[in-house]
Design a protein around this motif. Structure first.
Motif, PDB file in Angstrom:
ATOM      1  N   LEU A  87      -2.754  17.652   4.965  1.00  0.00           N
ATOM      2  CA  LEU A  87      -1.341  18.007   4.989  1.00  0.00           C
ATOM      3  C   LEU A  87      -0.536  17.029   4.152  1.00  0.00           C
ATOM      4  CD1 LEU A  87      -0.751  18.750   8.785  1.00  0.00           C
ATOM      5  CD2 LEU A  87      -1.201  20.377   6.957  1.00  0.00           C
ATOM      6  N   SER A  88       0.535  17.518   3.556  1.00  0.00           N
ATOM      7  CA  SER A  88       1.474  16.641   2.858  1.00  0.00           C
ATOM      8  C   SER A  88       2.445  16.059   3.884  1.00  0.00           C
ATOM      9  CB  SER A  88       2.253  17.441   1.815  1.00  0.00           C
ATOM     10  OG  SER A  88       3.149  18.336   2.450  1.00  0.00           O
ATOM     11  N   CYS A  89       3.167  15.037   3.476  1.00  0.00           N
ATOM     12  CA  CYS A  89       4.180  14.449   4.355  1.00  0.00           C
ATOM     13  C   CYS A  89       5.194  15.510   4.779  1.00  0.00           C
ATOM     14  CB  CYS A  89       4.882  13.290   3.642  1.00  0.00           C
ATOM     15  SG  CYS A  89       3.804  11.867   3.348  1.00  0.00           S
ATOM     16  N   LEU A 118      -1.578  11.163   9.851  1.00  0.00           N
ATOM     17  CA  LEU A 118      -0.927   9.983  10.420  1.00  0.00           C
ATOM     18  C   LEU A 118      -1.820   8.754  10.351  1.00  0.00           C
ATOM     19  CD1 LEU A 118       0.790  11.574  13.540  1.00  0.00           C
ATOM     20  CD2 LEU A 118       1.885  10.847  11.405  1.00  0.00           C
ATOM     21  N   ALA A 119      -3.120   8.944  10.450  1.00  0.00           N
ATOM     22  CA  ALA A 119      -4.055   7.823  10.367  1.00  0.00           C
ATOM     23  C   ALA A 119      -4.041   7.177   8.984  1.00  0.00           C
ATOM     24  CB  ALA A 119      -5.466   8.287  10.719  1.00  0.00           C
ATOM     25  N   GLN A 120      -3.627   7.935   7.974  1.00  0.00           N
ATOM     26  CA  GLN A 120      -3.624   7.451   6.591  1.00  0.00           C
ATOM     27  C   GLN A 120      -2.230   7.101   6.065  1.00  0.00           C
ATOM     28  OE1 GLN A 120      -6.506   7.083   4.774  1.00  0.00           O
ATOM     29  NE2 GLN A 120      -7.599   7.653   6.624  1.00  0.00           N
ATOM     30  N   CYS A 121      -1.186   7.634   6.705  1.00  0.00           N
ATOM     31  CA  CYS A 121       0.168   7.526   6.141  1.00  0.00           C
ATOM     32  C   CYS A 121       1.076   6.687   7.037  1.00  0.00           C
ATOM     33  CB  CYS A 121       0.749   8.929   5.942  1.00  0.00           C
ATOM     34  SG  CYS A 121       2.386   8.919   5.166  1.00  0.00           S
ATOM     35  N   GLU A 122       1.376   5.476   6.592  1.00  0.00           N
ATOM     36  CA  GLU A 122       2.238   4.582   7.366  1.00  0.00           C
ATOM     37  C   GLU A 122       3.661   5.125   7.489  1.00  0.00           C
ATOM     38  OE1 GLU A 122       2.175   0.560   5.989  1.00  0.00           O
ATOM     39  OE2 GLU A 122      -0.012   0.555   5.844  1.00  0.00           O
ATOM     40  N   ILE A 123       4.143   5.784   6.453  1.00  0.00           N
ATOM     41  CA  ILE A 123       5.515   6.307   6.477  1.00  0.00           C
ATOM     42  C   ILE A 123       5.655   7.379   7.547  1.00  0.00           C
ATOM     43  CG2 ILE A 123       7.242   7.599   5.164  1.00  0.00           C
ATOM     44  CD1 ILE A 123       6.209   6.089   2.665  1.00  0.00           C
ATOM     45  N   CYS A 124       4.758   8.337   7.563  1.00  0.00           N
ATOM     46  CA  CYS A 124       4.832   9.406   8.566  1.00  0.00           C
ATOM     47  C   CYS A 124       4.625   8.856   9.970  1.00  0.00           C
ATOM     48  CB  CYS A 124       3.838  10.519   8.251  1.00  0.00           C
ATOM     49  SG  CYS A 124       4.335  11.519   6.835  1.00  0.00           S
ATOM     50  N   SER A 125       3.741   7.894  10.114  1.00  0.00           N
ATOM     51  CA  SER A 125       3.532   7.274  11.422  1.00  0.00           C
ATOM     52  C   SER A 125       4.811   6.596  11.898  1.00  0.00           C
ATOM     53  CB  SER A 125       2.399   6.251  11.358  1.00  0.00           C
ATOM     54  OG  SER A 125       1.176   6.899  11.131  1.00  0.00           O
ATOM     55  N   ALA A 126       5.498   5.920  10.996  1.00  0.00           N
ATOM     56  CA  ALA A 126       6.758   5.262  11.347  1.00  0.00           C
ATOM     57  C   ALA A 126       7.829   6.288  11.712  1.00  0.00           C
ATOM     58  CB  ALA A 126       7.226   4.385  10.192  1.00  0.00           C
ATOM     59  N   ILE A 127       7.856   7.403  10.994  1.00  0.00           N
ATOM     60  CA  ILE A 127       8.834   8.450  11.297  1.00  0.00           C
ATOM     61  C   ILE A 127       8.566   9.039  12.686  1.00  0.00           C
ATOM     62  CG2 ILE A 127       9.593  10.788  10.668  1.00  0.00           C
ATOM     63  CD1 ILE A 127       9.262   9.874   7.724  1.00  0.00           C
ATOM     64  N   ILE A 128       7.308   9.285  13.009  1.00  0.00           N
ATOM     65  CA  ILE A 128       6.961   9.804  14.341  1.00  0.00           C
ATOM     66  C   ILE A 128       7.379   8.795  15.414  1.00  0.00           C
ATOM     67  CG2 ILE A 128       5.039  10.357  15.897  1.00  0.00           C
ATOM     68  CD1 ILE A 128       5.315  12.633  14.034  1.00  0.00           C
ATOM     69  N   ASP A 129       7.044   7.523  15.214  1.00  0.00           N
ATOM     70  CA  ASP A 129       7.409   6.495  16.193  1.00  0.00           C
ATOM     71  C   ASP A 129       8.921   6.383  16.344  1.00  0.00           C
ATOM     72  OD1 ASP A 129       4.745   5.938  16.656  1.00  0.00           O
ATOM     73  OD2 ASP A 129       4.700   4.175  15.341  1.00  0.00           O
ATOM     74  N   SER A 130       9.635   6.419  15.234  1.00  0.00           N
ATOM     75  CA  SER A 130      11.093   6.324  15.277  1.00  0.00           C
ATOM     76  C   SER A 130      11.704   7.527  15.992  1.00  0.00           C
ATOM     77  CB  SER A 130      11.668   6.232  13.866  1.00  0.00           C
ATOM     78  OG  SER A 130      11.231   5.059  13.239  1.00  0.00           O
ATOM     79  N   THR A 131      11.161   8.701  15.726  1.00  0.00           N
ATOM     80  CA  THR A 131      11.666   9.910  16.379  1.00  0.00           C
ATOM     81  C   THR A 131      11.443   9.822  17.883  1.00  0.00           C
ATOM     82  OG1 THR A 131      11.210  11.196  14.386  1.00  0.00           O
ATOM     83  CG2 THR A 131      11.529  12.425  16.428  1.00  0.00           C
ATOM     84  N   ARG A 132      10.265   9.375  18.286  1.00  0.00           N
ATOM     85  CA  ARG A 132       9.999   9.193  19.722  1.00  0.00           C
ATOM     86  C   ARG A 132      10.985   8.202  20.344  1.00  0.00           C
ATOM     87  NH1 ARG A 132       3.761   8.956  18.971  1.00  0.00           N
ATOM     88  NH2 ARG A 132       3.156  11.027  19.622  1.00  0.00           N
ATOM     89  N   ASN A 133      11.237   7.097  19.640  1.00  0.00           N
ATOM     90  CA  ASN A 133      12.172   6.093  20.151  1.00  0.00           C
ATOM     91  C   ASN A 133      13.582   6.656  20.291  1.00  0.00           C
ATOM     92  OD1 ASN A 133      10.201   4.139  20.376  1.00  0.00           O
ATOM     93  ND2 ASN A 133      10.592   3.285  18.353  1.00  0.00           N
TER      94      ASN A 133
END
Length: 89
Positions: free
Chosen positions: A3-5, A32-47
């Motif tokens: 998948l793309s970002c 998400l395992a490969q993309c730090e940006i998307c992982s950060a976006i998911i974490d930020s959205t959860r927060n």
């Protein structure tokens, strides 16, 4: 499927709500395992969701808005203007 970002961003709500098809969820998790940006976006959205669900009221310091706008004006004065690229899809 890789998948793309953009595809991940379009599925953030379903991912967080755990309503994605299992195969799509697996694809998102591989991304998400490969993309730090998307992982950060998911974490930020959860927060943000956790913060918005909190019923406590946070008092901002006196004159906060005025100081915030002054600081933003200062930062923006030192940054070159940027063009906004709009990519309709």
């Amino acid at each position: 499927m890789a998948l793309s970002c953009r595809h991940v961003w379009d599925r953030i709500s379903e991912y967080i709500d755990d309503t994605l098809d299992p195969q799509v969820r697996a694809d998102v998790e591989r991304h998400l395992a490969q993309c730090e940006i998307c992982s950060a976006i998911i974490d930020s959205t959860r927060n943000i969701i956790i913060f918005m669900a909190d019923e406590r009221v946070f008092e901002l310091p006196f004159d906060f808005s005025k100081r915030l706008h002054a600081r933003l004006d200062e930062v923006l004065r030192h940054e070159p203007p940027r063009t906004l690229a709009i990519n309709p899809q």
